[in-house]
Write a protein that holds these residues in place. Structure first.
Motif, PDB file in Angstrom:
ATOM      1  N   LYS A 143      46.109  39.318  46.489  1.00  0.00           N
ATOM      2  CA  LYS A 143      47.195  39.804  45.645  1.00  0.00           C
ATOM      3  C   LYS A 143      48.255  40.391  46.577  1.00  0.00           C
ATOM      4  CE  LYS A 143      46.398  42.032  41.751  1.00  0.00           C
ATOM      5  NZ  LYS A 143      46.093  43.123  40.782  1.00  0.00           N
ATOM      6  N   GLY A 150      52.024  43.918  41.903  1.00  0.00           N
ATOM      7  CA  GLY A 150      51.082  42.982  42.504  1.00  0.00           C
ATOM      8  C   GLY A 150      51.139  41.619  41.837  1.00  0.00           C
ATOM      9  N   THR A 151      51.078  40.566  42.649  1.00  0.00           N
ATOM     10  CA  THR A 151      51.076  39.192  42.152  1.00  0.00           C
ATOM     11  C   THR A 151      49.963  38.431  42.860  1.00  0.00           C
ATOM     12  OG1 THR A 151      53.487  39.269  41.918  1.00  0.00           O
ATOM     13  CG2 THR A 151      52.451  37.093  41.873  1.00  0.00           C
ATOM     14  N   TRP A 152      49.101  37.787  42.077  1.00  0.00           N
ATOM     15  CA  TRP A 152      48.025  36.987  42.666  1.00  0.00           C
ATOM     16  C   TRP A 152      48.606  35.780  43.368  1.00  0.00           C
ATOM     17  CZ3 TRP A 152      43.487  39.047  43.272  1.00  0.00           C
ATOM     18  CH2 TRP A 152      43.059  40.021  42.393  1.00  0.00           C
TER      19      TRP A 152
END
Length: 159
Positions: A143, A150-152
């Motif tokens: 992430k 947060g971005t996967w």
């Protein structure tokens, strides 16, 4: 978590060699040079790769942190299986894999892969093959954190 596995190789000139495989997942920072000095043996050749967290996110913006999660137990087991298979395929004798999990800042060491063999070619080829196997098959998820969000990460970085 430290796991060591030994697997006999075919006899060479009347002696049986063993594969030594060490797989560790760390939640705290580690120094790859210290780990290598404590691990290495008298093998004629060794190859290693240490990777650090980039300071740029997948889409080019500044990266605040990278968070890694894993499937405990399964992750180590799959890495060990890949290491065993690749050591045997390349004629290498030992592997060390240390991978970080948790929240990491840019430039922190994220992975160490080291291989020992009787010759440089098998050590180098096995090191690269094992690193790629870990990147594409180990149950590790990333992430990226930018501006508190947060971005996967959907895929892996190119070679």
């Amino acid at each position: 978590m430290k796991l060591r596995f030994f697997h006999p190789l075919p006899e060479v000139e009347g002696m049986t060699q063993k594969l030594e495989i060490t797989v560790e997942i760390h939640s705290q920072p580690f120094d790859p040079w210290i780990q290598l000095s404590e691990w290495s043996s008298t093998a004629a050749a060794s190859a290693s790769f240490s990777g650090r967290v980039r300071d740029v996110a997948e889409h080019g913006s500044s990266l605040e942190a990278l968070e890694l999660t894993h499937y405990p137990g399964l992750c180590e087991s799959l890495i060990r299986e890949d290491a065993e298979r690749l050591l045997m395929a390349h004629g290498a004798t030992a592997a060390l894999v240390i991978h970080r999990v948790g929240r990491l800042s840019p430039h922190e060491v994220i992975v160490l892969v080291a291989i020992e063999a009787d010759r440089r070619g098998p050590a180098q080829r096995c090191c690269m093959a094992l690193l790629e196997a870990i990147k594409h098959q180990a149950p590790l998820w990333k992430k990226e954190w930018r501006d508190g969000q947060g971005t996967w990460v959907s895929g892996n970085t190119p070679l």
